[in-house]
Scaffold this motif. Structure first.
Motif, PDB file in Angstrom:
ATOM      1  N   UNK A  34      11.993  24.458 -31.331  1.00 19.30           N
ATOM      2  CA  UNK A  34      11.173  23.303 -31.699  1.00 19.30           C
ATOM      3  C   UNK A  34      10.339  22.843 -30.504  1.00 19.30           C
ATOM      4  N   UNK A  35      10.945  22.824 -29.326  1.00 16.10           N
ATOM      5  CA  UNK A  35      10.204  22.444 -28.127  1.00 16.10           C
ATOM      6  C   UNK A  35       9.060  23.389 -27.833  1.00 16.10           C
ATOM      7  N   UNK A  36       9.300  24.678 -27.980  1.00 16.08           N
ATOM      8  CA  UNK A  36       8.232  25.657 -27.753  1.00 16.08           C
ATOM      9  C   UNK A  36       7.111  25.494 -28.770  1.00 16.08           C
ATOM     10  N   UNK A  37       7.461  25.203 -30.019  1.00 14.88           N
ATOM     11  CA  UNK A  37       6.433  24.988 -31.043  1.00 14.88           C
ATOM     12  C   UNK A  37       5.577  23.771 -30.707  1.00 14.88           C
ATOM     13  N   UNK A  38       6.225  22.700 -30.248  1.00 12.72           N
ATOM     14  CA  UNK A  38       5.490  21.487 -29.902  1.00 12.72           C
ATOM     15  C   UNK A  38       4.612  21.707 -28.667  1.00 12.72           C
TER      16      UNK A  38
END
Length: 126
Positions: A34-38
């Protein structure tokens, strides 16, 4: 074959250690993804194109610079035309950073579904 043998001969040795902290590791992995997507819109501040996202002219220049070829491969010369869901990470009427995030989330969902299907098939066989 080795995995299948151990799975049948001593299944506790494989699965016992894996079940202790599975939820903690799963949450950490989901959080990381999720952090990488954001953070995916950070690609907007990079100059040039991403590796492999070259058009025919840029590919030809890169091949000539590396002394690999004097022209683009024939398959690329004729072109590959299709309508991508997120062409250049854009969605009409949506800011570009949001398009990057939606592209990343879409890839993660597809990957998640793919892994679930494979995991379901493996459980079905055993």
């Amino acid at each position: 074959m080795v995995f299948q043998f151990i799975k049948k001969a001593a299944p506790d040795s494989i699965y016992h250690a894996a079940t202790k902290n599975t939820k903690v590791h799963t949450k950490a992995i989901y959080g990381l993804l999720a952090g990488l997507a954001i953070l995916s819109p950070l690609g907007l501040i990079a100059s040039g194109t991403a590796w492999g996202e070259w058009n025919k002219t840029e590919l030809q220049q890169r091949l000539q610079t590396a002394h690999l070829a004097t022209h683009a491969p024939s398959g690329i010369s004729h072109g590959l035309h299709f309508n991508a869901l997120f062409n250049n990470y854009t969605i009409r009427g949506v800011p570009l950073p949001i398009g990057y995030i939606l592209s990343a989330v879409t890839v993660l969902l597809i990957f998640f579904l793919f892994v679930r299907v494979i995991h379901y098939d493996q459980n079905k066989e055993s």
